[in-house]
Design a protein around this motif. Structure first.
Motif, mmCIF file in Angstrom:
data_model
loop_
_atom_site.group_PDB
_atom_site.id
_atom_site.type_symbol
_atom_site.label_atom_id
_atom_site.label_comp_id
_atom_site.label_asym_id
_atom_site.label_seq_id
_atom_site.Cartn_x
_atom_site.Cartn_y
_atom_site.Cartn_z
ATOM 1 N N THR A 602 0.743 -1.460 -0.099
ATOM 2 C CA THR A 602 -0.239 -0.090 0.150
ATOM 3 C C THR A 602 0.806 1.326 0.155
ATOM 4 O O THR A 602 0.539 2.161 -0.779
ATOM 5 N N PRO A 603 2.098 1.466 0.802
ATOM 6 C CA PRO A 603 2.755 2.433 0.786
ATOM 7 C C PRO A 603 3.441 2.874 -0.462
ATOM 8 O O PRO A 603 3.673 3.825 -0.921
ATOM 9 N N LEU A 604 3.502 1.767 -1.302
ATOM 10 C CA LEU A 604 4.214 1.721 -2.793
ATOM 11 C C LEU A 604 3.155 2.197 -3.843
ATOM 12 O O LEU A 604 3.657 2.314 -5.110
ATOM 13 N N LEU A 674 5.088 4.052 -11.742
ATOM 14 C CA LEU A 674 6.318 4.702 -11.655
ATOM 15 C C LEU A 674 6.991 3.865 -10.311
ATOM 16 O O LEU A 674 8.001 3.326 -10.428
ATOM 17 N N ALA A 675 6.318 3.767 -9.114
ATOM 18 C CA ALA A 675 6.791 2.968 -8.033
ATOM 19 C C ALA A 675 6.894 1.477 -8.326
ATOM 20 O O ALA A 675 8.013 0.891 -7.841
ATOM 21 N N MET A 719 8.967 6.466 -1.702
ATOM 22 C CA MET A 719 9.575 8.019 -2.095
ATOM 23 C C MET A 719 8.725 8.444 -3.558
ATOM 24 O O MET A 719 8.279 9.499 -3.627
ATOM 25 N N ILE A 720 9.003 7.620 -4.533
ATOM 26 C CA ILE A 720 8.511 7.978 -6.009
ATOM 27 C C ILE A 720 6.981 7.974 -5.979
ATOM 28 O O ILE A 720 6.368 9.082 -6.303
ATOM 29 N N TYR A 721 6.421 7.289 -5.161
ATOM 30 C CA TYR A 721 4.931 7.038 -5.124
ATOM 31 C C TYR A 721 4.492 8.504 -4.300
ATOM 32 O O TYR A 721 3.319 9.141 -4.864
#
Length: 757
Positions: A602-604, A674-675, A719-721
């Motif tokens: 989920t964080p990604l 992207l993530a 971080m990207i997401y």
């Protein structure tokens, strides 16, 4: 069958000669007990076939690197019938240092004086007759690049086999000559093969000789008590190295004659002018980044040279023709890589349609069950087509990188990056294994054996997977194409290039953190010879491409084929072995596993926030641990299932359309995509790379390396997401990064103060 070994320094043209001699008969294996590549091939133009072994490029037979140990052990233990010592004629003195060591082993040797054409271009000539006389070995002038006199080398070597050769040494008349003779006598007394070589190595206090013959060390120690040298003291290794170079300088430097001073001056000036630009401290790195972008543009762009706007009026003329989609898209003219991709994709799609039609007829007649056609078309063929359609782009990318490497440019990049790398705790030497990671992580890992410092080797091994290999290319291209079609953002080449840059930046940051915390140490010195610029050999490059294609196709029809079949079965059967319809995929074994793990991501951006089929991204990432090509193969196998519950999306088993199907069916966001790319680029690599890593590292370091890959991929992807979907989080991430950097610096200051006290 007789066995010949090719031995020489790095960049001497050894591999080019090997490819010329063996051609399609060459194959790659592993040295017994280690994971370093062993290249073997067959030469067929003599009375009998000759097995040729291409030994790793080395500068000496001392055990400073794994390559040197392997070459040394092969020569001593396997006892080849002849050694072909390849020498770069443009660097005669430096190359002959290895030759003076080979002389000390009792095996026939022929010198292949390579790059003789380059020497003539520089206006220099070598007195070959005098060289043969002074070195005491047959010498053949060759140009491996132009295939000049390569058969003559083999004929001369074959003739030398029957003569045999006694070992000799340039050190017999030196200050250590008496000691060497005494130790040699001791080795003869215990019946050791090649006693002269072992005696000299023991006098050098070679660690392998000390461990193998500790009872003879006393002879050297006793000699040291009464020995004193004003220059080197009792450092016998330094004395021996100095004596070798003195001998080479005295006897062989005069043999190089400048026959055309003007040509010699022009050649030097030309090389100097090129290097002045390419290795400029300000322009060198930007030029490399521009060249890197040009490579990706040639491979992935659908608006080649950004000419799309110039042809808008003529675009309708392509409609309905075979050129539409193949050469022309809405964005403009396709790049060579995209044209080849579209061509193979069209062929594979036609093949799948033909097979599907045939199986459909059999299904209607009752000859086969419906699940058979589903397995063959939606599982096997769709998965394989998704992977194989990217083969042309992988080969184009590999071809362009090979040209850069073979031309001598990549060595310059390592040189200009050395200063930058030193700030992060690595030398420029580490760049070569890293850049090899763009082709395949396995040989890149193996190449870290050239790094003498264990901390540098560990840090390099851990970041090599961040330099995305060819197997990850289908993931990048498919997702980039899906982003372009669904979100209308960017272009395929820019997205792909950007994600490659993300991987490289991640590698640099990771090295900085590791070298500042867990694996501190001094940065080892970096001494590198810059090879001459030259045009790559067409035949050699084509052999490399064929090997790459063969390896990719073999993997597609073994690991990936098996994986797609397993994926199809797991996605079409429930835990009670009930066959499910496509729209019931969420009740399958695969679906339940994916839904169980989905919240972790989920964080990604591809976790619980997605629709009911969101778990397919998790499953695709997991199958990628076997082989990264499986990610897109999984897309192809599962896309047909998703289309059963989607509206206005055509069923497709291939590449970009499969990615579009996954995006539309799950509702994943741009940041999540992207993530997802970043996660697959930085997480635990394929099984083959993991196995290679395990062989290169100790058990403890290997286990922590797996943890490092997993943690890094979660951090980078998150971080990207967050940066893409919630731009306000960028400020928070910047603050956190600054705090981490300050904490590391403060910790290092305290450690340095303690050391000073």
């Amino acid at each position: 069958m007789k066995h010949f070994a090719l031995v020489g320094n790095p960049n001497c043209g050894k591999t080019t000669l090997f490819n010329t001699l063996t051609g399609s008969t060459a194959h790659v294996g592993n040295w017994p007990g280690v994971t370093v590549d062993k290249k073997e091939g067959i030469y067929k133009k003599l009375e009998e076939q000759i097995s040729i072994v291409d030994l790793p490029g080395i500068y000496s037979l001392s055990p400073y690197t794994s390559e040197e140990v392997i070459s040394r052990n092969y020569i001593l233990d396997e006892k080849p019938d002849c050694i072909i010592n390849i020498i770069d004629a443009t660097n005669l003195e430096r190359n002959l240092y290895l030759t003076t060591q080979l002389l000390e082993i009792g095996v026939p040797i022929v010198i292949a004086l390579n790059m003789i054409d380059e020497l003539e271009r520089q206006g220099i000539k070598i007195n070959i007759e005098e060289l043969e006389k002074r070195i005491g070995l047959p010498v053949v002038e060759i140009s491996a690049l132009k295939e000049m006199n390569v058969d003559s080398v083999m004929e001369r070597a074959y003739a030398e086999v029957t003569k045999g050769r006694e070992s000799s040494s340039v050190l017999r008349t030196t200050v250590l000559g008496h000691l060497i003779r005494d130790v040699e006598t001791a080795f003869k007394g215990i019946k050791v093969d090649n006693p002269l070589f072992h005696a000299i190595k023991l006098v050098e206090f070679d660690e392998l000789e000390i461990s193998n013959h500790p009872n003879l060390v006393g002879i050297v120690e006793e000699f040291k008590k009464n020995f004193n040298d004003e220059l080197f003291g009792v450092d016998f290794e330094a004395i021996i190295a100095d004596e070798r170079y003195k001998y080479i300088t005295k006897n062989f430097s005069p043999l190089k004659i400048i026959v055309d001073p003007q040509k010699n001056l022009e050649g030097a000036e030309k090389s100097y002018k090129i290097d002045k630009v390419l290795t400029n401290k300000w322009a060198g790195i930007p030029i490399f980044l521009v060249i890197l972008f040009a490579i990706f543009h040639l491979t992935f762009s659908e608006n080649f040279l950004f000419l799309g706007g110039l042809f808008e009026e003529t675009a309708p003329s392509f409609a309905g023709t075979m050129l539409e989609g193949l050469i022309w898209t809405d964005g403009g003219i396709n790049s060579p890589g995209v044209i080849l991709f579209n061509l193979l994709d069209a062929l594979t799609s036609s093949g799948i349609e033909a097979v599907a039609g045939y199986l459909g007829g059999l299904e209607e007649s009752g000859a086969i069950d419906p699940w058979v056609s589903g397995l063959v078309c939606d599982g096997v063929l769709a998965g394989l087509a998704s992977v194989l359609s990217f083969l042309p782009q992988i080969l184009v990318l590999f071809l362009l990188f090979s040209i850069l490497e073979d031309s001598g440019y990549m060595a310059r990049v390592a040189f200009i990056l050395d200063k930058l790398f030193r700030k992060f705790g690595l030398s420029g030497r580490a760049f070569m294994p890293m850049i090899m990671g763009f082709g395949c992580s396995v040989p890149a890992m193996i190449n870290t054996r050239t790094l003498a410092d264990e901390n540098e080797k560990l840090a390099t091994i851990r970041v090599i997977p961040f330099f995305s290999c060819g197997a990850k290319l289908p993931i990048l291209t498919a997702i980039a194409g899906g982003i372009l079609e669904v979100f209308k953002v960017g272009s395929a080449d820019l997205i792909t290039y950007g994600m490659y840059v993300v991987g490289m930046v991640t590698a640099i940051v990771a090295v900085l953190v590791m070298r500042s915390t867990t694996i501190k140490g001094e940065t080892p010195p970096f001494i590198m010879e810059l090879p001459n610029y030259h045009m790559p050999q067409f035949k050699s490059t084509m052999i490399h491409l064929w090997d790459k294609a063969k390896h990719f196709i073999q993997k597609a029809f073994t690991i990936i084929l098996a994986s797609t079949i397993v994926i199809w079965f797991l996605s079409h059967f429930s835990w009670d072995y009930k066959l499910l319809a496509d729209e019931e995929m969420d009740k399958s074994i695969l679906g339940s596993i994916g839904m169980l793990l989905q919240p972790l991501f989920t964080p990604l951006g591809f976790g619980s926030q997605l629709k009911s089929f969101g778990w397919v991204f998790v499953v695709a990432a997991i199958t990628g641990l076997i082989a990264k090509e499986n990610v897109v193969a999984t897309f192809g196998a599962l896309a047909a299932c998703i289309t059963g519950v989607m509206v206005d999306v055509e069923a497709s088993g291939g590449d970009i359309q499969a990615a579009v199907t996954m995006i539309s069916g799950t509702g994943i966001s741009l940041g999540g995509l992207l993530a997802f790319i970043a996660f697959n680029m930085t997480t635990i690599p394929c099984f083959a790379t993991v196995a290679t890593t395990k062989a290169e590292l100790t058990k403890g370091k290997f286990n922590w390396t797996l943890v490092f890959w997993l943690v890094t991929s979660f951090i980078v992807s998150t971080m990207i997401y967050l940066a893409v979907e919630f731009t306000w989080t960028i400020a928070i991430m910047v603050v956190l990064i600054v705090l981490v950097v300050l904490a590391i610096k403060q910790s290092n200051k305290k450690i340095n103060l303690k050391k000073a006290k």
